[in-house]
Design a protein around this motif. Structure first.
Motif, PDB file in Angstrom:
ATOM      1  N   PHE A 417       4.148   0.451 -15.349  1.00 39.22           N
ATOM      2  CA  PHE A 417       2.739   0.730 -15.627  1.00 39.22           C
ATOM      3  C   PHE A 417       2.336   0.208 -17.008  1.00 39.22           C
ATOM      4  CE2 PHE A 417       4.243   4.109 -12.795  1.00 39.22           C
ATOM      5  CZ  PHE A 417       3.355   3.955 -11.735  1.00 39.22           C
ATOM      6  N   PRO A 418       1.068  -0.187 -17.177  1.00 39.73           N
ATOM      7  CA  PRO A 418       0.606  -0.527 -18.524  1.00 39.73           C
ATOM      8  C   PRO A 418       0.651   0.708 -19.421  1.00 39.73           C
ATOM      9  CG  PRO A 418      -1.248  -0.425 -16.998  1.00 39.73           C
ATOM     10  CD  PRO A 418      -0.008  -0.318 -16.169  1.00 39.73           C
ATOM     11  N   GLN A 419       1.050   0.496 -20.665  1.00 34.25           N
ATOM     12  CA  GLN A 419       1.120   1.599 -21.620  1.00 34.25           C
ATOM     13  C   GLN A 419      -0.106   1.553 -22.536  1.00 34.25           C
ATOM     14  OE1 GLN A 419       4.932   2.677 -23.332  1.00 34.25           O
ATOM     15  NE2 GLN A 419       5.980   1.132 -22.095  1.00 34.25           N
ATOM     16  N   HIS A 420      -0.836   2.661 -22.569  1.00 34.24           N
ATOM     17  CA  HIS A 420      -2.058   2.756 -23.359  1.00 34.24           C
ATOM     18  C   HIS A 420      -1.766   3.438 -24.688  1.00 34.24           C
ATOM     19  CE1 HIS A 420      -4.818   1.443 -20.148  1.00 34.24           C
ATOM     20  NE2 HIS A 420      -3.975   2.053 -19.331  1.00 34.24           N
ATOM     21  N   LEU A 421      -2.214   2.808 -25.766  1.00 30.89           N
ATOM     22  CA  LEU A 421      -2.045   3.392 -27.084  1.00 30.89           C
ATOM     23  C   LEU A 421      -2.928   4.619 -27.256  1.00 30.89           C
ATOM     24  CD1 LEU A 421      -0.760   0.552 -27.584  1.00 30.89           C
ATOM     25  CD2 LEU A 421      -1.848   0.597 -29.841  1.00 30.89           C
ATOM     26  N   THR A 422      -2.412   5.596 -27.968  1.00 35.38           N
ATOM     27  CA  THR A 422      -3.234   6.719 -28.382  1.00 35.38           C
ATOM     28  C   THR A 422      -3.997   6.346 -29.654  1.00 35.38           C
ATOM     29  OG1 THR A 422      -1.467   7.667 -29.734  1.00 35.38           O
ATOM     30  CG2 THR A 422      -1.580   8.355 -27.417  1.00 35.38           C
ATOM     31  N   ALA A 423      -4.984   7.171 -29.985  1.00 35.10           N
ATOM     32  CA  ALA A 423      -5.710   6.950 -31.240  1.00 35.10           C
ATOM     33  C   ALA A 423      -4.769   7.095 -32.426  1.00 35.10           C
ATOM     34  CB  ALA A 423      -6.872   7.937 -31.347  1.00 35.10           C
ATOM     35  N   PHE A 424      -3.782   7.987 -32.306  1.00 33.78           N
ATOM     36  CA  PHE A 424      -2.826   8.139 -33.392  1.00 33.78           C
ATOM     37  C   PHE A 424      -2.034   6.856 -33.595  1.00 33.78           C
ATOM     38  CE2 PHE A 424       1.537   8.947 -34.718  1.00 33.78           C
ATOM     39  CZ  PHE A 424       1.324   9.571 -35.939  1.00 33.78           C
ATOM     40  N   ALA A 425      -1.543   6.259 -32.505  1.00 34.38           N
ATOM     41  CA  ALA A 425      -0.765   5.022 -32.610  1.00 34.38           C
ATOM     42  C   ALA A 425      -1.595   3.888 -33.185  1.00 34.38           C
ATOM     43  CB  ALA A 425      -0.211   4.634 -31.245  1.00 34.38           C
ATOM     44  N   ALA A 426      -2.887   3.853 -32.834  1.00 33.53           N
ATOM     45  CA  ALA A 426      -3.750   2.750 -33.257  1.00 33.53           C
ATOM     46  C   ALA A 426      -4.271   2.915 -34.669  1.00 33.53           C
ATOM     47  CB  ALA A 426      -4.926   2.616 -32.288  1.00 33.53           C
ATOM     48  N   ASN A 427      -4.490   4.165 -35.090  1.00 34.14           N
ATOM     49  CA  ASN A 427      -5.227   4.384 -36.341  1.00 34.14           C
ATOM     50  C   ASN A 427      -4.453   5.118 -37.426  1.00 34.14           C
ATOM     51  OD1 ASN A 427      -7.544   3.239 -35.075  1.00 34.14           O
ATOM     52  ND2 ASN A 427      -7.976   5.214 -34.110  1.00 34.14           N
ATOM     53  N   GLU A 428      -3.496   5.972 -37.048  1.00 35.32           N
ATOM     54  CA  GLU A 428      -2.803   6.779 -38.053  1.00 35.32           C
ATOM     55  C   GLU A 428      -1.358   6.351 -38.271  1.00 35.32           C
ATOM     56  OE1 GLU A 428      -3.472  11.104 -37.988  1.00 35.32           O
ATOM     57  OE2 GLU A 428      -4.804  10.778 -36.278  1.00 35.32           O
ATOM     58  N   ALA A 429      -0.682   5.932 -37.228  1.00 29.40           N
ATOM     59  CA  ALA A 429       0.700   5.490 -37.371  1.00 29.40           C
ATOM     60  C   ALA A 429       0.745   4.191 -38.183  1.00 29.40           C
ATOM     61  CB  ALA A 429       1.325   5.277 -35.992  1.00 29.40           C
ATOM     62  N   PRO A 430       1.876   3.925 -38.866  1.00 25.80           N
ATOM     63  CA  PRO A 430       1.963   2.740 -39.735  1.00 25.80           C
ATOM     64  C   PRO A 430       2.121   1.439 -38.948  1.00 25.80           C
ATOM     65  CG  PRO A 430       4.030   3.954 -39.782  1.00 25.80           C
ATOM     66  CD  PRO A 430       3.072   4.785 -38.974  1.00 25.80           C
ATOM     67  N   LEU A 431       1.034   0.992 -38.361  1.00 29.05           N
ATOM     68  CA  LEU A 431       1.011  -0.226 -37.554  1.00 29.05           C
ATOM     69  C   LEU A 431       1.148  -1.455 -38.447  1.00 29.05           C
ATOM     70  CD1 LEU A 431       0.471  -1.338 -34.630  1.00 29.05           C
ATOM     71  CD2 LEU A 431      -1.945  -1.433 -35.273  1.00 29.05           C
ATOM     72  N   GLN A 432       2.010  -2.367 -38.064  1.00 32.18           N
ATOM     73  CA  GLN A 432       2.165  -3.630 -38.799  1.00 32.18           C
ATOM     74  C   GLN A 432       1.092  -4.605 -38.317  1.00 32.18           C
ATOM     75  OE1 GLN A 432       6.174  -5.097 -38.387  1.00 32.18           O
ATOM     76  NE2 GLN A 432       7.106  -3.199 -39.129  1.00 32.18           N
ATOM     77  N   ASP A 433       0.020  -4.693 -39.078  1.00 35.63           N
ATOM     78  CA  ASP A 433      -1.104  -5.533 -38.653  1.00 35.63           C
ATOM     79  C   ASP A 433      -0.736  -6.997 -38.544  1.00 35.63           C
ATOM     80  OD1 ASP A 433      -2.889  -3.399 -38.469  1.00 35.63           O
ATOM     81  OD2 ASP A 433      -3.416  -3.504 -40.597  1.00 35.63           O
ATOM     82  N   ASP A 434       0.304  -7.416 -39.260  1.00 34.73           N
ATOM     83  CA  ASP A 434       0.663  -8.831 -39.258  1.00 34.73           C
ATOM     84  C   ASP A 434       1.761  -9.157 -38.246  1.00 34.73           C
ATOM     85  OD1 ASP A 434       2.713  -7.476 -40.493  1.00 34.73           O
ATOM     86  OD2 ASP A 434       2.918  -8.865 -42.187  1.00 34.73           O
TER      87      ASP A 434
END
Length: 453
Positions: A417-434
């Motif tokens: 199944f496709p995995q959908h990001l939560t708002a936490f994963a997208a906005n609060e977790a330390p996402l590596q933008d690069d």
């Protein structure tokens, strides 16, 4: 120590339950165990009166009419029946623990993503309050799909208990040590081990060594089982004997207590006056277990080419479509690389499955930089991924001697199944933008002339 018995005069084993103290070996076995002598009925499940004044109760993990090779249930002999372990329910909110379907219209899940490790806050966190959902897939109400979480736990649950009616839980520690005190016994786990907690089983989580951080796969669908080995045969990969199920343990303790239940994606709590961990004896094949990932025996190419990563599957959960998993749990551990004239790291790939990876420790060979212990990455279905330039150039020009890929352990939660990001994963977790830029410097080598470039 062995002992000599009569009349046969042979030396016999000192224990009847295996060689690991506190645990019984095997995966999916029919176990029996008692914490008090004579507490477990023999030859029947439901005697008119159970020894010690206990109550007999069945915990069913499958439908009564499931095929015999899939049918799972355990008979428990307990101080109080489970109807005494719940009362009126009050709905509560655990805002960071999400369930599928959870599609946030303000979040873009399409993409290749990678996160640095989540850090602990100054606020004490238990197993319940410290759970952070990163992705969801499928539908908890129809019992298909999964969710992936990271737990940040600094505090033990005290007079507090939990069970999920929604899911089986696979726990992958990355730092710290935890104890799962369950109805059927006690499991202690540390990094490089995993634990599987069945749907409906009551437990509390204690911190043995903190702070504790790790990964959780919440399986809404059919239970995890060992993959078929096919022509590999009867050995290697995850061997059943290395899974350990706890022996019976109970507590007879009166204290105001809270039981939290996850049901259809919602959380409710109920108040009781005693511990629900009161199973004195049990027998059956529906039980928690642990597994030491260091006992996983990888197999692979011994002449040329790189096999599909499914060769490293530890556990799989069926989807109803043959050969297509609801979830695969895949392990990338230390191993020898010996293939000749071969690009040895995982190749470039686009996949019908969605792949979420976590790093337990060390360096992952396809991403020598950026994918750090405690970190996580997501390559959703039909999105290309593969080695960065450093990994590609290094492997393409390496002197291909036999080499041990050492000091590494990463894993993958893979689902159809496709995995959908939560708002936490997208906005609060330390996402590596690069992260997406790790492929930007890959060169075009083709110039129309023959020859290896």
């Amino acid at each position: 120590m062995n002992k000599v018995t009569s009349p046969h005069g042979l030396q016999t084993a000192a224990t009847t339950v295996g060689t690991t103290d506190g645990y019984m070996p095997g995966f999916g076995n029919d176990f029996e165990t008692e914490a008090l002598p004579g507490a477990l009925p023999q030859g029947m499940n439901s005697p008119q009166k159970v020894n010690y004044g206990l109550y007999g109760e069945q915990l069913s993990g499958t439908a009564f009419t499931a095929p015999s090779h899939q049918n799972e249930r355990t008979w428990c002999y307990r101080i109080r029946p489970s109807v005494k372990h719940t009362h009126r329910f009050t709905k509560i909110d655990l805002p960071y623990w999400k369930s599928a379907p959870h599609v946030d219209p303000d979040v873009t899940s399409l993409g290749q993503y990678r996160w640095d490790p989540l850090t602990h806050s100054d606020t004490p966190q238990t197993w319940l309050t410290g759970m952070r959902t990163m992705t969801t897939a499928g539908d908890v109400n129809t019992q298909v799909g999964m969710a992936s979480h990271i737990y940040l736990v600094t505090e033990s649950m005290k007079d507090s208990y939990f069970y999920s009616a929604d899911s089986e839980v696979l726990v992958v520690p990355q730092e710290g040590r935890l104890r799962f005190a369950t109805e059927l016994g006690v499991i202690d786990i540390e990094p490089q081990e995993i634990a599987i907690i069945p749907r409906g089983l009551v437990y509390r989580v204690e911190v043995l060594e903190g702070p504790a951080r790790g990964f959780v796969c919440e399986n809404y669908g059919q239970k995890f089982h060992l993959p078929g080995r096919g022509p590999i045969g009867a050995n290697c990969m995850a061997n059943p004997r290395d899974f350990k199920t706890p022996i019976a343990a109970f507590e007879d303790r009166d204290a105001p207590s809270t039981v939290t239940i996850k049901w259809a994606g919602q959380f409710h709590e109920t108040k009781i006056g005693h511990s629900p961990l009161d199973v004195v004896a049990w027998h059956g094949n529906y039980a928690p277990c642990k597994y030491d990932l260091r006992t996983y025996c990888p197999v692979g190419a011994i002449l040329f080419d790189h096999p599909d990563p499914s060769i490293f599957t530890v556990l799989t959960a069926d989807s109803g479509v043959e050969g297509t998993a609801n979830i695969d749990f895949v392990l990338f551990r230390d191993r020898w690389m010996v293939a000749e004239d071969t690009f040895r790291p995982p190749w470039y790939h686009k996949n019908v499955m969605s792949e979420l990876m976590g790093n337990i420790f060390g360096i992952y060979d396809a991403k020598p930089k950026g994918f750090v212990p405690g970190g996580m990455s997501l390559h959703n279905m039909m999105l290309p991924h593969g080695p960065d330039k450093t990994a590609f150039e290094g492997a393409s020009n390496a002197d291909l001697k036999a080499e041990k890929l050492a000091n590494t352990m990463s894993f993958m939660f893979e689902t159809r199944f496709p995995q959908h990001l939560t708002a936490f994963a997208a906005n609060e977790a330390p996402l590596q933008d690069d992260y997406i830029d790790c492929w930007s410097d890959i060169e075009k080598k083709f110039d129309g002339t023959p020859g290896k470039k």
